[in-house]
Design an enzyme around this catalytic site. Structure first.
Site, PDB file in Angstrom:
ATOM      1  N   GLU A   1      -5.743  -5.566   9.759  1.00  0.00           N
ATOM      2  CA  GLU A   1      -5.174  -4.464  10.456  1.00  0.00           C
ATOM      3  C   GLU A   1      -5.203  -3.387  11.851  1.00  0.00           C
ATOM      4  O   GLU A   1      -6.152  -2.171  11.742  1.00  0.00           O
ATOM      5  CB  GLU A   1      -4.638  -3.470   9.108  1.00  0.00           C
TER       6      GLU A   1
ATOM      7  N   GLY B   1       2.887  -1.366   4.627  1.00  0.00           N
ATOM      8  CA  GLY B   1       2.485  -0.063   3.892  1.00  0.00           C
ATOM      9  C   GLY B   1       4.155   0.783   3.920  1.00  0.00           C
ATOM     10  O   GLY B   1       4.367   0.629   2.987  1.00  0.00           O
ATOM     11  N   GLY B   2       4.752   1.265   4.860  1.00  0.00           N
ATOM     12  CA  GLY B   2       5.963   1.940   5.140  1.00  0.00           C
ATOM     13  C   GLY B   2       7.027   1.058   4.602  1.00  0.00           C
ATOM     14  O   GLY B   2       7.711   1.623   3.454  1.00  0.00           O
TER      15      GLY B   2
ATOM     16  N   ASN C   1       0.888  -1.408  -0.401  1.00  0.00           N
ATOM     17  CA  ASN C   1      -0.030  -0.041   0.009  1.00  0.00           C
ATOM     18  C   ASN C   1       0.527   1.307  -0.262  1.00  0.00           C
ATOM     19  O   ASN C   1       1.111   1.357   0.818  1.00  0.00           O
ATOM     20  CB  ASN C   1      -0.689  -0.039   1.419  1.00  0.00           C
ATOM     21  N   TRP C   2       1.228   2.052  -0.886  1.00  0.00           N
ATOM     22  CA  TRP C   2       1.731   3.402  -0.987  1.00  0.00           C
ATOM     23  C   TRP C   2       1.451   4.384  -0.827  1.00  0.00           C
ATOM     24  O   TRP C   2       2.395   5.227  -0.935  1.00  0.00           O
ATOM     25  CB  TRP C   2       2.313   3.612  -2.900  1.00  0.00           C
ATOM     26  N   LYS C   3       0.282   4.438  -0.101  1.00  0.00           N
ATOM     27  CA  LYS C   3      -0.671   5.650   0.436  1.00  0.00           C
ATOM     28  C   LYS C   3      -0.623   6.720  -0.211  1.00  0.00           C
ATOM     29  O   LYS C   3      -0.419   6.413  -1.993  1.00  0.00           O
ATOM     30  CB  LYS C   3      -0.528   5.292   1.177  1.00  0.00           C
TER      31      LYS C   3
ATOM     32  N   HIS D   1      -9.931   1.035   4.377  1.00  0.00           N
ATOM     33  CA  HIS D   1      -8.574   0.778   5.356  1.00  0.00           C
ATOM     34  C   HIS D   1      -8.733   2.005   6.371  1.00  0.00           C
ATOM     35  O   HIS D   1      -9.929   2.928   6.404  1.00  0.00           O
ATOM     36  CB  HIS D   1      -7.903   1.347   4.149  1.00  0.00           C
TER      37      HIS D   1
ATOM     38  N   SER E   1       2.812  -2.002  10.615  1.00  0.00           N
ATOM     39  CA  SER E   1       4.119  -2.666  10.700  1.00  0.00           C
ATOM     40  C   SER E   1       5.289  -3.981  10.605  1.00  0.00           C
ATOM     41  O   SER E   1       6.052  -3.737  10.935  1.00  0.00           O
ATOM     42  CB  SER E   1       4.658  -2.003  12.483  1.00  0.00           C
TER      43      SER E   1
HETATM   44  C1  PEP Z   1      -1.710  -0.086   6.129  1.00  0.00           C
HETATM   45  O1  PEP Z   1      -1.692   1.489   6.480  1.00  0.00           O
HETATM   46  O2  PEP Z   1      -2.110  -0.630   5.510  1.00  0.00           O
HETATM   47  C2  PEP Z   1       0.249  -0.418   7.034  1.00  0.00           C
HETATM   48  C3  PEP Z   1       0.143  -1.659   6.525  1.00  0.00           C
HETATM   49  O3  PEP Z   1       0.988   0.577   7.025  1.00  0.00           O
HETATM   50  P1  PEP Z   1       2.065  -0.008   7.600  1.00  0.00           P
HETATM   51  O4  PEP Z   1       3.092  -1.282   7.183  1.00  0.00           O
HETATM   52  O5  PEP Z   1       3.063   1.035   7.312  1.00  0.00           O
HETATM   53  O6  PEP Z   1       2.395  -0.457   9.218  1.00  0.00           O
END
Ligand code: PEP
Length: 268
Positions: free
Chosen positions: A167, A240-241, A11-13, A95, A219
């Site tokens: 999530e 995500g990140g 997920n590149w947001k 989301h 995370s």
């Molecule tokens: C997300 O927001 O879908 C996500 C998985 O973010 P992160 O991995 O950065 O916590």
């Protein structure tokens, strides 16, 4: 659940310009994906089409980060599910940032789920509790109610074809601190996965419960990917990140390949 492919979804947001997203997709398209791994990326809407063209000749699919529940009309700024057809294979629905920053309700999410299915886009229903809900021991109630309402208009077959991403909101990183953030232990992820499959079995039957794909998001990164991917019943990760760079993302794809292979060996 050995023999099931491992899904690593990015997920590149709201990151990357069109040029950056396309260049990053090009780099990913040159990578070899191990057997048993499915990779997909979710660019911002403006980059969806060029990224999907860049990835057309490789095995990486595209995910829309959002889609509206109405097919067309006076809805400035929105993109409908039929518009995503042929460009995105999947769409994220509900989301936590849509729920908590943009105030999307369970009912709106329910409408988006059926709009996605109606348009032939596979929905990824994101569910998970906030920190306050967790501290008040409401995790199971929140998971069950978000699941029940989100899936309410789908048939058993449609639920079996869907993806659920667990999530926990408190575990999501801000895109930069993904390796330091708090997150659930593998045993807690297992409890959530069992609860989700249990609820789906009760509501939609055993076929839907065993077919539905369940991801964990929050995370995840190269250091914890193997431990999370080894959770029994979990099909993969929504990242995500750590998905924003080849060096942080690709080791997770490789970890998924190793876990898939180890599971096959265990089965023999
Ligand atoms: C997300 O927001 O879908 C996500 C998985 O973010 P992160 O991995 O950065 O916590």
């Amino acid at each position: 659940m050995s023999g099931r492919k491992k899904l690593i979804f990015a997920n590149w947001k709201m990151h990357f310009s069109v040029k950056q997203a396309t260049a990053f997709a090009k780099k990913l398209s040159e990578k070899k994906i191990d057997e048993g791994v499915v990779v997909a990326v979710a660019p911002a809407t403006i980059s969806l089409s060029p990224v999907s063209e860049t990835l057309a000749k490789c095995d990486i699919a595209t995910i829309a980060q959002n889609g509206y529940h109405r097919d067309e009309g006076a809805f400035t700024g929105e993109t409908s599910m039929p518009m995503l057809r042929g460009i995105a294979k999947f769409v994220l629905v509900g989301h936590s940032e849509r729920r908590h920053v943009f105030n999307e309700s369970n009912e709106l999410i329910r409408a988006k789920m059926s709009a996605a299915v109606r348009s032939g886009i596979k929905p990824i229903l994101c569910i998970g509790e906030t920190l306050m809900e967790k501290e008040h021991y409401h995790t199971s109630t929140v998971i069950s109610s978000q699941l029940e309402v989100g899936l309410a208009d789908l048939t058993s077959d449609e639920v079996g074809d869907a993806v659920i991403a667990y999530e926990p909101v408190w575990a999501l990183s801000n895109g930069k601190d993904f390796s330091k953030h708090k997150m659930p232990a593998p045993d807690d992820i297992k409890k959530a996965v069992d609860l989700i499959r249990g609820n789906i079995k009760e509501l939609y039957g055993i076929d839907a419960a065993s077919k539905v794909k369940i991801l964990y998001g929050g995370s995840s990164n190269a250091d914890n990917a193997t431990a999370i991917l080894s959770v029994n019943g979990l099909d993969g990760l929504l990242v995500g990140g750590a998905s924003l760079g080849v060096a942080t993302f690709w080791p997770m794809v490789e970890a998924a390949g190793r876990v898939y292979k180890d599971n096959l060996t265990d089965k023999k």
